[in-house]
Motif scaffolding. Structure first.
Motif, PDB file in Angstrom:
ATOM      1  N   VAL A  20       0.836  -1.201   0.000  1.00  0.00           N
ATOM      2  CA  VAL A  20       0.000   0.000   0.000  1.00  0.00           C
ATOM      3  C   VAL A  20       0.878   1.261   0.000  1.00  0.00           C
ATOM      4  N   ALA A  21       2.143   1.090   0.306  1.00  0.00           N
ATOM      5  CA  ALA A  21       3.080   2.217   0.312  1.00  0.00           C
ATOM      6  C   ALA A  21       3.376   2.651  -1.126  1.00  0.00           C
ATOM      7  N   PRO A  22       3.836   3.886  -1.289  1.00  0.00           N
ATOM      8  CA  PRO A  22       4.223   4.327  -2.638  1.00  0.00           C
ATOM      9  C   PRO A  22       5.310   3.415  -3.203  1.00  0.00           C
ATOM     10  N   SER A  23       5.326   3.277  -4.513  1.00  0.00           N
ATOM     11  CA  SER A  23       6.374   2.481  -5.155  1.00  0.00           C
ATOM     12  C   SER A  23       7.740   3.062  -4.789  1.00  0.00           C
ATOM     13  N   THR A  24       8.749   2.233  -4.887  1.00  0.00           N
ATOM     14  CA  THR A  24      10.108   2.688  -4.596  1.00  0.00           C
ATOM     15  C   THR A  24      10.473   3.875  -5.483  1.00  0.00           C
ATOM     16  N   GLU A  25      10.087   3.804  -6.752  1.00  0.00           N
ATOM     17  CA  GLU A  25      10.399   4.900  -7.684  1.00  0.00           C
ATOM     18  C   GLU A  25       9.733   6.203  -7.247  1.00  0.00           C
ATOM     19  N   LEU A  26       8.465   6.122  -6.868  1.00  0.00           N
ATOM     20  CA  LEU A  26       7.750   7.327  -6.444  1.00  0.00           C
ATOM     21  C   LEU A  26       8.320   7.860  -5.136  1.00  0.00           C
ATOM     22  N   ARG A  27       8.606   6.980  -4.200  1.00  0.00           N
ATOM     23  CA  ARG A  27       9.161   7.390  -2.908  1.00  0.00           C
ATOM     24  C   ARG A  27      10.507   8.094  -3.105  1.00  0.00           C
ATOM     25  N   GLN A  28      11.358   7.523  -3.947  1.00  0.00           N
ATOM     26  CA  GLN A  28      12.671   8.136  -4.179  1.00  0.00           C
ATOM     27  C   GLN A  28      12.543   9.462  -4.917  1.00  0.00           C
ATOM     28  N   TRP A  29      11.617   9.549  -5.865  1.00  0.00           N
ATOM     29  CA  TRP A  29      11.408  10.805  -6.579  1.00  0.00           C
ATOM     30  C   TRP A  29      10.923  11.888  -5.609  1.00  0.00           C
ATOM     31  N   PHE A  30       9.960  11.557  -4.765  1.00  0.00           N
ATOM     32  CA  PHE A  30       9.382  12.527  -3.827  1.00  0.00           C
ATOM     33  C   PHE A  30      10.419  12.998  -2.815  1.00  0.00           C
ATOM     34  N   ALA A  31      11.130  12.061  -2.206  1.00  0.00           N
ATOM     35  CA  ALA A  31      12.194  12.366  -1.239  1.00  0.00           C
ATOM     36  C   ALA A  31      11.743  13.350  -0.152  1.00  0.00           C
ATOM     37  N   HIS A  32      10.457  13.316   0.182  1.00  0.00           N
ATOM     38  CA  HIS A  32       9.863  14.188   1.209  1.00  0.00           C
ATOM     39  C   HIS A  32      10.136  15.667   0.950  1.00  0.00           C
ATOM     40  N   ASP A  33      10.118  16.034  -0.337  1.00  0.00           N
ATOM     41  CA  ASP A  33      10.309  17.423  -0.748  1.00  0.00           C
ATOM     42  C   ASP A  33       8.925  18.080  -0.842  1.00  0.00           C
ATOM     43  N   PRO A  34       8.607  18.996   0.095  1.00  0.00           N
ATOM     44  CA  PRO A  34       7.274  19.616   0.083  1.00  0.00           C
ATOM     45  C   PRO A  34       6.917  20.290  -1.240  1.00  0.00           C
ATOM     46  N   SER A  35       7.896  20.720  -2.016  1.00  0.00           N
ATOM     47  CA  SER A  35       7.593  21.355  -3.300  1.00  0.00           C
ATOM     48  C   SER A  35       7.031  20.342  -4.304  1.00  0.00           C
ATOM     49  N   ARG A  36       7.211  19.052  -4.046  1.00  0.00           N
ATOM     50  CA  ARG A  36       6.690  18.005  -4.924  1.00  0.00           C
ATOM     51  C   ARG A  36       5.407  17.373  -4.378  1.00  0.00           C
ATOM     52  N   TRP A  37       4.882  17.919  -3.292  1.00  0.00           N
ATOM     53  CA  TRP A  37       3.758  17.320  -2.581  1.00  0.00           C
ATOM     54  C   TRP A  37       2.525  17.098  -3.452  1.00  0.00           C
ATOM     55  N   GLU A  38       2.072  18.122  -4.157  1.00  0.00           N
ATOM     56  CA  GLU A  38       0.840  17.995  -4.944  1.00  0.00           C
ATOM     57  C   GLU A  38       0.982  16.931  -6.038  1.00  0.00           C
ATOM     58  N   THR A  39       2.121  16.897  -6.688  1.00  0.00           N
ATOM     59  CA  THR A  39       2.352  15.880  -7.716  1.00  0.00           C
ATOM     60  C   THR A  39       2.457  14.500  -7.083  1.00  0.00           C
ATOM     61  N   PHE A  40       3.101  14.423  -5.914  1.00  0.00           N
ATOM     62  CA  PHE A  40       3.180  13.156  -5.193  1.00  0.00           C
ATOM     63  C   PHE A  40       1.777  12.618  -4.897  1.00  0.00           C
ATOM     64  N   ILE A  41       0.885  13.476  -4.426  1.00  0.00           N
ATOM     65  CA  ILE A  41      -0.483  13.051  -4.107  1.00  0.00           C
ATOM     66  C   ILE A  41      -1.141  12.445  -5.349  1.00  0.00           C
ATOM     67  N   GLN A  42      -1.038  13.129  -6.469  1.00  0.00           N
ATOM     68  CA  GLN A  42      -1.662  12.635  -7.707  1.00  0.00           C
ATOM     69  C   GLN A  42      -1.087  11.284  -8.116  1.00  0.00           C
ATOM     70  N   ARG A  43       0.225  11.174  -8.079  1.00  0.00           N
ATOM     71  CA  ARG A  43       0.872   9.928  -8.517  1.00  0.00           C
ATOM     72  C   ARG A  43       0.585   8.781  -7.547  1.00  0.00           C
ATOM     73  N   TYR A  44       0.605   9.075  -6.258  1.00  0.00           N
ATOM     74  CA  TYR A  44       0.344   8.034  -5.268  1.00  0.00           C
ATOM     75  C   TYR A  44      -1.116   7.568  -5.357  1.00  0.00           C
ATOM     76  N   CYS A  45      -2.046   8.491  -5.521  1.00  0.00           N
ATOM     77  CA  CYS A  45      -3.458   8.102  -5.673  1.00  0.00           C
ATOM     78  C   CYS A  45      -3.660   7.254  -6.925  1.00  0.00           C
ATOM     79  N   ALA A  46      -2.930   7.543  -7.988  1.00  0.00           N
ATOM     80  CA  ALA A  46      -3.010   6.716  -9.198  1.00  0.00           C
ATOM     81  C   ALA A  46      -2.498   5.305  -8.908  1.00  0.00           C
TER      82      ALA A  46
END
Length: 122
Positions: A47-73
């Protein structure tokens, strides 16, 4: 039907004794935490984000909105991963356990909102 209560808690914080069903929603086990200390019902790695998505996001708040969209997909594409949480939420309180330092920008926050929307439509 009553509204499902889904809480989130950091693995390093004290856990509420009455947190209901507990699910670790990280792909990796939190460092320095014993399995016994979390009192989990399940560790749902998928249920966790894929490794690729997690590494891309890297807990960078500037990527938050895109992370939400990709994780929900990703969640949309894999309902079997989150179904155990939805099933447990139908019967009572659920706690999503996560390890990230950032309490506002992590997958548990997104997953809680995602599940709340799914459960509201049932």
């Amino acid at each position: 039907m009553k509204q499902a209560r889904i809480d989130i808690v950091r693995a390093y914080d004290a856990l509420d004794a009455d947190g209901g069903a507990r699910f670790l929603v990280d792909r990796m086990w939190p460092r320095g935490i014993t399995k016994a200390s979390l009192h989990l019902d399940a560790w749902l790695r998928d249920v966790a984000p894929s490794t690729e998505l997690r590494q891309w996001f890297a807990h960078d708040p500037s990527r938050w909105e895109t992370f939400i969209q990709r994780y929900c997909a990703e969640l949309d594409a894999n309902p079997a991963a989150w179904q155990p949480i939805a099933d447990a939420a139908k019967h009572g309180r659920v706690t999503l356990v996560f390890g990230a330092r950032d309490r506002e920008h992590n997958q548990a926050v997104v997953l809680r909102e995602y599940l709340a929307r799914k459960l509201a439509h049932r």
